[in-house]
Design a protein around this motif. Structure first.
Motif, PDB file in Angstrom:
ATOM      1  N   THR A 542      35.524  32.955  48.449  1.00  0.00           N
ATOM      2  CA  THR A 542      34.949  32.942  49.800  1.00  0.00           C
ATOM      3  C   THR A 542      35.343  34.189  50.583  1.00  0.00           C
ATOM      4  OG1 THR A 542      34.959  30.517  49.835  1.00  0.00           O
ATOM      5  CG2 THR A 542      34.866  31.656  51.953  1.00  0.00           C
ATOM      6  N   GLN A 543      36.625  34.549  50.523  1.00  0.00           N
ATOM      7  CA  GLN A 543      37.088  35.717  51.273  1.00  0.00           C
ATOM      8  C   GLN A 543      36.488  37.002  50.720  1.00  0.00           C
ATOM      9  OE1 GLN A 543      38.357  35.297  53.954  1.00  0.00           O
ATOM     10  NE2 GLN A 543      39.494  33.369  53.934  1.00  0.00           N
ATOM     11  N   LEU A 544      36.381  37.116  49.382  1.00  0.00           N
ATOM     12  CA  LEU A 544      35.793  38.318  48.802  1.00  0.00           C
ATOM     13  C   LEU A 544      34.327  38.454  49.208  1.00  0.00           C
ATOM     14  CD1 LEU A 544      35.975  40.761  46.936  1.00  0.00           C
ATOM     15  CD2 LEU A 544      35.491  39.237  45.007  1.00  0.00           C
ATOM     16  N   LEU A 545      33.608  37.347  49.237  1.00  0.00           N
ATOM     17  CA  LEU A 545      32.197  37.406  49.640  1.00  0.00           C
ATOM     18  C   LEU A 545      32.071  37.847  51.094  1.00  0.00           C
ATOM     19  CD1 LEU A 545      29.294  36.910  48.734  1.00  0.00           C
ATOM     20  CD2 LEU A 545      29.543  34.529  49.460  1.00  0.00           C
ATOM     21  N   VAL A 570      37.329  43.092  36.353  1.00  0.00           N
ATOM     22  CA  VAL A 570      38.668  42.474  36.347  1.00  0.00           C
ATOM     23  C   VAL A 570      39.629  43.442  35.687  1.00  0.00           C
ATOM     24  CG1 VAL A 570      40.074  40.562  35.513  1.00  0.00           C
ATOM     25  CG2 VAL A 570      37.738  40.146  36.263  1.00  0.00           C
ATOM     26  N   LEU A 571      40.711  43.788  36.388  1.00  0.00           N
ATOM     27  CA  LEU A 571      41.728  44.707  35.889  1.00  0.00           C
ATOM     28  C   LEU A 571      43.103  44.100  36.108  1.00  0.00           C
ATOM     29  CD1 LEU A 571      40.350  48.103  37.343  1.00  0.00           C
ATOM     30  CD2 LEU A 571      40.103  47.239  35.006  1.00  0.00           C
ATOM     31  N   GLU A 572      43.799  43.807  34.985  1.00  0.00           N
ATOM     32  CA  GLU A 572      45.187  43.323  35.038  1.00  0.00           C
ATOM     33  C   GLU A 572      45.337  42.098  35.929  1.00  0.00           C
ATOM     34  OE1 GLU A 572      47.598  46.586  36.208  1.00  0.00           O
ATOM     35  OE2 GLU A 572      47.256  47.724  34.361  1.00  0.00           O
ATOM     36  N   GLY A 573      44.481  41.137  35.730  1.00  0.00           N
ATOM     37  CA  GLY A 573      44.589  39.883  36.451  1.00  0.00           C
ATOM     38  C   GLY A 573      44.121  39.922  37.891  1.00  0.00           C
ATOM     39  N   ARG A 574      43.415  40.977  38.291  1.00  0.00           N
ATOM     40  CA  ARG A 574      42.907  41.097  39.667  1.00  0.00           C
ATOM     41  C   ARG A 574      41.429  41.461  39.611  1.00  0.00           C
ATOM     42  NH1 ARG A 574      47.041  41.464  43.439  1.00  0.00           N
ATOM     43  NH2 ARG A 574      45.667  42.435  44.975  1.00  0.00           N
ATOM     44  N   VAL A 575      40.680  40.936  40.574  1.00  0.00           N
ATOM     45  CA  VAL A 575      39.264  41.259  40.701  1.00  0.00           C
ATOM     46  C   VAL A 575      39.132  42.540  41.525  1.00  0.00           C
ATOM     47  CG1 VAL A 575      37.045  40.526  41.624  1.00  0.00           C
ATOM     48  CG2 VAL A 575      38.533  38.876  40.491  1.00  0.00           C
ATOM     49  N   ALA A 576      38.419  43.505  40.978  1.00  0.00           N
ATOM     50  CA  ALA A 576      38.188  44.774  41.675  1.00  0.00           C
ATOM     51  C   ALA A 576      36.712  44.855  42.070  1.00  0.00           C
ATOM     52  CB  ALA A 576      38.561  45.949  40.781  1.00  0.00           C
ATOM     53  N   ALA A 577      36.450  44.955  43.374  1.00  0.00           N
ATOM     54  CA  ALA A 577      35.088  45.060  43.896  1.00  0.00           C
ATOM     55  C   ALA A 577      34.937  46.407  44.602  1.00  0.00           C
ATOM     56  CB  ALA A 577      34.773  43.915  44.849  1.00  0.00           C
ATOM     57  N   ALA A 608      41.344  39.931  53.299  1.00  0.00           N
ATOM     58  CA  ALA A 608      41.967  40.257  52.012  1.00  0.00           C
ATOM     59  C   ALA A 608      43.431  39.820  51.997  1.00  0.00           C
ATOM     60  CB  ALA A 608      41.848  41.756  51.733  1.00  0.00           C
ATOM     61  N   GLY A 609      44.116  40.006  53.117  1.00  0.00           N
ATOM     62  CA  GLY A 609      45.516  39.584  53.156  1.00  0.00           C
ATOM     63  C   GLY A 609      45.707  38.087  53.048  1.00  0.00           C
ATOM     64  N   GLU A 610      44.701  37.297  53.424  1.00  0.00           N
ATOM     65  CA  GLU A 610      44.815  35.839  53.317  1.00  0.00           C
ATOM     66  C   GLU A 610      44.987  35.379  51.873  1.00  0.00           C
ATOM     67  OE1 GLU A 610      44.973  33.509  55.557  1.00  0.00           O
ATOM     68  OE2 GLU A 610      44.749  34.811  57.317  1.00  0.00           O
ATOM     69  N   VAL A 611      44.444  36.137  50.920  1.00  0.00           N
ATOM     70  CA  VAL A 611      44.518  35.736  49.506  1.00  0.00           C
ATOM     71  C   VAL A 611      45.333  36.731  48.688  1.00  0.00           C
ATOM     72  CG1 VAL A 611      42.393  34.406  49.534  1.00  0.00           C
ATOM     73  CG2 VAL A 611      42.295  36.875  49.102  1.00  0.00           C
ATOM     74  N   GLY A 612      46.122  37.593  49.349  1.00  0.00           N
ATOM     75  CA  GLY A 612      46.946  38.546  48.624  1.00  0.00           C
ATOM     76  C   GLY A 612      46.197  39.752  48.125  1.00  0.00           C
ATOM     77  N   GLY A 613      45.096  40.138  48.767  1.00  0.00           N
ATOM     78  CA  GLY A 613      44.306  41.272  48.327  1.00  0.00           C
ATOM     79  C   GLY A 613      44.507  42.493  49.200  1.00  0.00           C
ATOM     80  N   VAL A 631      41.412  41.455  44.828  1.00  0.00           N
ATOM     81  CA  VAL A 631      41.983  40.124  45.109  1.00  0.00           C
ATOM     82  C   VAL A 631      42.491  39.550  43.789  1.00  0.00           C
ATOM     83  CG1 VAL A 631      40.516  39.646  47.109  1.00  0.00           C
ATOM     84  CG2 VAL A 631      39.741  39.013  44.826  1.00  0.00           C
ATOM     85  N   PRO A 632      43.578  38.764  43.802  1.00  0.00           N
ATOM     86  CA  PRO A 632      44.099  38.194  42.557  1.00  0.00           C
ATOM     87  C   PRO A 632      43.236  37.041  42.054  1.00  0.00           C
ATOM     88  CG  PRO A 632      45.410  37.437  44.407  1.00  0.00           C
ATOM     89  CD  PRO A 632      44.431  38.438  44.959  1.00  0.00           C
ATOM     90  N   LEU A 633      43.204  36.898  40.725  1.00  0.00           N
ATOM     91  CA  LEU A 633      42.487  35.759  40.152  1.00  0.00           C
ATOM     92  C   LEU A 633      43.202  34.450  40.447  1.00  0.00           C
ATOM     93  CD1 LEU A 633      41.318  36.988  36.631  1.00  0.00           C
ATOM     94  CD2 LEU A 633      39.877  36.248  38.529  1.00  0.00           C
ATOM     95  N   GLU A 634      44.546  34.466  40.386  1.00  0.00           N
ATOM     96  CA  GLU A 634      45.337  33.266  40.649  1.00  0.00           C
ATOM     97  C   GLU A 634      46.079  33.446  41.955  1.00  0.00           C
ATOM     98  OE1 GLU A 634      47.914  32.462  37.441  1.00  0.00           O
ATOM     99  OE2 GLU A 634      46.295  32.203  35.965  1.00  0.00           O
TER     100      GLU A 634
END
Length: 638
Positions: A542-545, A570-577, A608-613, A631-634
Motif C-alpha cells: 500500500t505504501q509503495l503504491l 527485487v535486490l537482496e530482500g528489498r523491492v526496488a522501484a 517509506a519510513g513507515e515500512v522501513g524504506g 522497501v523491504p519484503l519482510e
C-alpha cells in the motif's frame, strides 16, 4: 551258610546316587536288557515294593546300550548307577540354551509390553526341559517316574505364562486384573498340591493315577480337567496373537512368528497325548518348544520385539495430529491412524484391505501435477489438507507401497486470513490518517491560497481596480484547476488503493492506464521475474503504491515530460522501484533549500519510513528526474 550280602556303599551319603524322590527299596526289573538300576544302601534281602497292577516296567531306548547290571553271590540284582548317558538329552536341553539368552534380553527391556511375562514363560519352560532331559537319562523306573512328575508340574504354568505374554504384548493388559490373575493361578497350583501330598506319604504313584501315567501315557481324571484348561489357555493365547496379526501391521511379523511357535508347541503336546511315539523316548512338546524358541529369537532380534522404538513409533502413529495412511504396492489401504479417519470421514475397518474409497479419490497421484492442497471431510465441515506422498521401499530396493500424510492446514489458513484482515484494517486506518494529513497540508493550503486571492479580488473591485482584480481572479482560476486535477488524481489513487486484495501489479497497471489517459503522458511498466514471484506484505504494498502515485503526480505537475517509466525489481530482500521521466529536470542543490516546503517529497519519505524504506531523488537540468524507492519484503520488528 547264610547268603552273602552285597558290600555297602562306602561313599559319603552326599556322594551316593539316589533317585528323586529316593525309593524305600531298590527297584528291580526281572527282564534282561533293563538297564542299570539305581544305587541302594539297603540290604538285598529287603523285599521290593510291588508295582501297581496297571503299571508296567519299561525300558528307554538309551538304556539298551548300558552294560548289564551286576549280580551278587546269590544271583540278586544290585544298583550301581542312577543315570546313563544318552544323546537324547541334548534335544531336551536345546530350548534352555536358546531361551535363557532371550530371557536375559527381555529382562533388559522389561519396560516394554510383554517382556516380563516372557521372562516368566522362560522360567517355566527351563525346569520342564531339564526334567525331560533327566527323565530320558534316568535308568530306574522310580527315577523316571520322579522326573516325569517333576516336568509335568510345569506344563500348566507354561501355558498360563504364554497367555499372559500374549495379552501383555498385544497391549490388552487391562483384562488382567487381580481377580483374573488369581483365577488363572489356581489350575497350575493343583498339581503342586497333589505332589506335595503324595510326597508326604512317600509315594508318587497316586499322583500318576490321578494326573497321568508315564508308560503308557494315560490321563487321569484330574489330568483330563487340567488338560482341558490348558487347551483353553492355549487357544486363547493363539487367538490373541491372531488378532494382533490382523489388526496391527506394526506387529504383524512378530505376532506371526509367535503364533507359529504356539502351533508347533501344541502339535508336540498333541503327539505326546496321542502316544504316536514319533519322538521316541523324548518329550515331543519340548521338541516343539525348541522350534518355538528359534521363532522367538527371530521375533526378538530382527524385528526388535521388545524394543521401545517400535512402541514409540506406534504411539506416535496413533497420536499424530496429521492423518497418515499406509498403502501397499497395489494401492490398497494397509493402515491409517485416527487423524486420517477423522479427516476422511470413514472408519478404518471399512478402508483396510480395500481400494481407496471416494474421499481418497481427490488425492493427487505420486509424481502427477495436482493441487498441493485438497478439501477433505464431510460437506458440513470440510478440511483443507496438504498432501505429501512418500514411497516405501525394501532394503533390497523393490517397492513395498507408499506413505500418505494429510496435514490439516485449515486452522492455519484461517489464522493467516485473520492476520491479513487485521493488517488490512490497520493499513486502512493508517492510510486514512496519512490522507487526512495530505489533505490538510496539500488541498488545505490550496484552498487557503484561493481564499486569499478571492478576498484580494473583492477589495480591488471595491476600489475600482478592475485590472488587478482580474489578475487575482485568473490566479484563483488556475489554482482551482490544479486543485481539481489533484482531487481527480487523489480519487484515482484511492481507487487503486485496493492493491493488497487484487494484487500489487494489477492495481499499478490499472492506475498507470488511467493516469496516462488523464495526463496525456506515455507510460510504461517493467517488472522483473523476481518481483513477480515476490510476496509483498499488504502494508508495504500500500505504501509503495502511494509513493509511486505521488511521484507520478509530481511528474505531471512540474516535469513537463512526454513519457514516464516505472521499473520494479527485487535486490537482496528489498523491492526496488524506479520512476524516470524525460522532463526538464532541476538542480537538487538549488531546490534543497525549499525541500521542507515541498509537501509531495516529504509525504513520500514519511510513507517509506513507515515500512522501513527509503526515497532518493536524482535529477539533472534538461535530462529528466529519477526517483528511486526501496522497501523491504519482510517487515522488520519494531
Amino acid at each position: 551258610m547264610p547268603p552273602r550280602r552285597p558290600p555297602a556303599d562306602s561313599r559319603p551319603p552326599s556322594k551316593r546316587a539316589t533317585p528323586w524322590p529316593a525309593p524305600s527299596s531298590p527297584a528291580s526289573c526281572p527282564r534282561p536288557g533293563r538297564g542299570t538300576p539305581t544305587v541302594s544302601a539297603t540290604s538285598s534281602a529287603t523285599p521290593a515294593r510291588r508295582a501297581s497292577p496297571g503299571r508296567r516296567c519299561r525300558d528307554s531306548a538309551a538304556s539298551a546300550a548300558v552294560r548289564p547290571p551286576p549280580r551278587g553271590d546269590n544271583g540278586e540284582l544290585h544298583v550301581t548307577e542312577a543315570y546313563a548317558y544318552t544323546p537324547y538329552v541334548w534335544p531336551m536341553l536345546a530350548p534352555v540354551a536358546l531361551l535363557v539368552p532371550l530371557a536375559v534380553h527381555a529382562w533388559r527391556h522389561r519396560s516394554a509390553p510383554g517382556a516380563r511375562p516372557f521372562v516368566l514363560l522362560v522360567a517355566c519352560v527351563v525346569p520342564w526341559a531339564v526334567g525331560a532331559a533327566l527323565e530320558v537319562a534316568a535308568v530306574a523306573p522310580e527315577t523316571k517316574l520322579g522326573w516325569f512328575v517333576f516336568k509335568s508340574l510345569w506344563k500348566l504354568p507354561t501355558g498360563t505364562a504364554s497367555l499372559l505374554f500374549a495379552v501383555e504384548y498385544a497391549d490388552l493388559g487391562r483384562w488382567l486384573g487381580r481377580r483374573a490373575l488369581a483365577l488363572l493361578a489356581i489350575p497350575p497350583a493343583i498339581p503342586f498340591v497333589l505332589v506335595l501330598a503324595a510326597a508326604s506319604r512317600g509315594s508318587l504313584h497316586d499322583v500318576e493315577v490321578v494326573l497321568a501315567s508315564r508308560a503308557p501315557f494315560v490321563l487321569g481324571p484330574v489330568g483330563l480337567v487340567l488338560t482341558g484348561y490348558g487347551v483353553v489357555v492355549a487357544l486363547a493365547a493363539s487367538a490373541v496373537f491372531l488378532w494382533l496379526l490382523v489388526k496391527s501391521p506394526l506387529h504383524r511379523w512378530p505376532a506371526a512368528l509367535c503364533l507359529l511357535g504356539h502351533v508347533a508347541t501344541r502339535a508336540g503336546f498333541a503327539a505326546d497325548v496321542a502316544g504316536a511315539g514319533l519322538a521316541g523316548p523324548m518329550d515331543a512338546t519340548i521338541l516343539g518348544s525348541t522350534f518355538t524358541a528359534v521363532l522367538y529369537a527371530a521375533a526378538l532380534v530382527p524385528f526388535r520385539m521388545f524394543e521401545l522404538v517400535p512402541v514409540a513409533r506406534g504411539s506416535l502413529f496413533e497420536q499424530m495430529p496429521d492423518g497418515v495412511l499406509v498403502l501397499d504396492a497395489r494401492g490398497r489401504v494397509v493402515d491409517l491412524n485416527p487423524a486420517a479417519e477423522r479427516l476422511l470421514g470413514v472408519a478404518a475397518s471399512r478402508v483396510r484391505g480395500h481400494e481407496a474409497p471416494e474421499p481418497l479419490a481427490a488425492l493427487p497421484l505420486p509424481g502427477a501435477a495436482g493441487p498441493p492442497e485438497v478439501s477433505l471431510g464431510t460437506a458440513g465441515e470440510p478440511r483443507l489438507c496438504v498432501v505429501r506422498r512418500s514411497p516405501l521401499r525394501h532394503r533390497g530396493g523393490f517397492p513395498l507401497g507408499e506413505l500418505v500424510v494429510l496435514q490439516d492446514v485449515t486452522e492455519r489458513r484461517r489464522a493467516e486470513a485473520r492476520a491479513i484482515d487485521r493488517e488490512r484494517a490497520l493499513a486502512t486506518l493508517h492510510e486514512r490518517d496519512l490522507v487526512a494529513r495530505e489533505l490538510h497540508d496539500g488541498l488545505g493550503q490550496v484552498l487557503g491560497f484561493a481564499k486569499l486571492q478571492a478576498r484580494a479580488a473583492r477589495e480591488l473591485l471595491a476600489r475600482g481596480d478592475a485590472a488587478q482584480a482580474d489578475a487575482h481572479l485568473a490566479r484563483l482560476e488556475a489554482v482551482a484547476q490544479d486543485a481539481h486535477a489533484d482531487v481527480r488524481e487523489f480519487l484515482l489513487g484511492a481507487r487503486a488503493g485496493g492493491a493488497p486484495s487484487t494484487g500489487f501489479l494489477p492495481a499499478l497497471e490499472d492506475y498507470l492506464r488511467r493516469y496516462g489517459a488523464a495526463s496525456g503522458l506515455a507510460t510504461s511498466l517493467e517488472a522483473s521475474p523476481s518481483f513477480a514471484a515476490a510476496d509483498l506484505e499488504p502494508m508495504a504494498g500500500t505504501q509503495l503504491l502511494r509513493i509511486l502515485q505521488e511521484s507520478l503526480t509530481n511528474v505531471r505537475k512540474h516535469a513537463r515530460a512526454r513519457s514516464v517509466r516505472v521499473g520494479l525489481s527485487v535486490l537482496e530482500g528489498r523491492v526496488a522501484a524506479v520512476v524516470e521521466d524525460d522532463g526538464d529536470g532541476f538542480d537538487p542543490g538549488r531546490e534543497g533549500a525549499s525541500e521542507e516546503g515541498t509537501f509531495g517529497l516529504r509525504f513520500m519519505r514519511e510513507r517509506a519510513g513507515e515500512v522501513g524504506g527509503t526515497v532518493r531523488v536524482d535529477s539533472v537540468p534538461g535530462a529528466g528526474t529519477r526517483v528511486a524507492i526501496t522497501v523491504p519484503l519482510e517487515r522488520r520488528p519494531s
